[in-house]
Enzyme design. Structure first.
Site, PDB file in Angstrom:
ATOM      1  N   HIS A   7       0.737  -1.168   0.035  1.00  0.00           N
ATOM      2  CA  HIS A   7      -0.162  -0.041   0.067  1.00  0.00           C
ATOM      3  C   HIS A   7       0.767   1.295   0.121  1.00  0.00           C
ATOM      4  O   HIS A   7       2.008   1.398   0.118  1.00  0.00           O
ATOM      5  CB  HIS A   7      -0.998   0.178   1.192  1.00  0.00           C
ATOM      6  CG  HIS A   7      -0.208   0.070   2.570  1.00  0.00           C
ATOM      7  ND1 HIS A   7      -0.056  -1.141   3.344  1.00  0.00           N
ATOM      8  CD2 HIS A   7      -0.028   0.956   3.128  1.00  0.00           C
ATOM      9  CE1 HIS A   7       0.510  -0.765   4.444  1.00  0.00           C
ATOM     10  NE2 HIS A   7       0.660   0.348   4.599  1.00  0.00           N
ATOM     11  N   HIS A  79       4.070   7.099   3.957  1.00  0.00           N
ATOM     12  CA  HIS A  79       4.842   6.128   3.453  1.00  0.00           C
ATOM     13  C   HIS A  79       4.480   4.915   2.440  1.00  0.00           C
ATOM     14  O   HIS A  79       3.222   5.117   1.985  1.00  0.00           O
ATOM     15  CB  HIS A  79       5.097   5.201   4.859  1.00  0.00           C
ATOM     16  CG  HIS A  79       3.979   4.369   5.533  1.00  0.00           C
ATOM     17  ND1 HIS A  79       2.969   5.217   6.377  1.00  0.00           N
ATOM     18  CD2 HIS A  79       3.558   3.393   5.205  1.00  0.00           C
ATOM     19  CE1 HIS A  79       1.954   4.209   6.600  1.00  0.00           C
ATOM     20  NE2 HIS A  79       2.338   3.043   6.036  1.00  0.00           N
ATOM     21  N   GLU A 130       7.713   1.124   5.027  1.00  0.00           N
ATOM     22  CA  GLU A 130       7.100   0.060   5.978  1.00  0.00           C
ATOM     23  C   GLU A 130       7.370  -1.283   5.219  1.00  0.00           C
ATOM     24  O   GLU A 130       7.208  -1.466   4.052  1.00  0.00           O
ATOM     25  CB  GLU A 130       5.685   0.108   6.201  1.00  0.00           C
ATOM     26  CG  GLU A 130       4.988  -0.656   7.010  1.00  0.00           C
ATOM     27  CD  GLU A 130       3.599  -0.417   7.132  1.00  0.00           C
ATOM     28  OE1 GLU A 130       2.902   0.356   6.392  1.00  0.00           O
ATOM     29  OE2 GLU A 130       2.916  -0.873   8.067  1.00  0.00           O
TER      30      GLU A 130
END
Ligand code: CO
Length: 134
Positions: A7, A79, A130
């Site tokens: 994502h 992020h 991440e």
């Protein structure tokens, strides 16, 4: 080592307005808002055919995205999240290469119920990264 883009997270001031942009203007499928008190955010998941967008609104006084929104008053990309098969092996490889892992360095359970780690933006082209074990 890294796999699919899981994502892209976008920090927003007004989750309702942000949801409307993705649902009504861009015509995407969006989830209901979900509060994540342990992460200090309320999140809406935008489902795209090949990945997801997460719209993040600060939740609580100590939200980790509050400072980001002070610097980025209109919101912005917060992020990107890449999938890995083995998050411990990934972490150890990155640390051996000199990258900095944020926090304790131990994976914690992310918004999708899977182990995640965050990597220092200064080591990754100014972008908070991440990693999520899938
Ligand atoms: Co994320």
């Amino acid at each position: 080592m890294i796999g699919r883009l899981n994502h892209v997270a976008i920090a927003v001031r007004d989750l309702g307005a942000a949801t409307a942009v993705y649902r009504d203007t861009l015509g995407a499928k969006v989830s209901l808002p979900q509060q994540e008190p342990t992460h200090g955010v309320t999140v809406v998941f935008v489902e795209l055919p090949n990945t997801k967008i997460e719209l993040l609104e600060p939740l609580g006084e100590t939200s980790p995205i509050a400072k980001f929104l002070e610097r980025n008053v209109d919101g912005g990309i917060h992020h990107v999240c890449y999938e890995v098969d083995d998050i411990i092996a990934a972490r150890d490889r990155l640390v051996a290469k000199g990258a900095r892992v944020l926090g304790s360095g131990e994976p914690r359970i992310g918004a999708h119920g899977k182990p995640v780690l965050f990597l220092h933006p200064k080591d990754f082209l100014g972008t908070l990264v991440e990693l999520e074990q899938v």
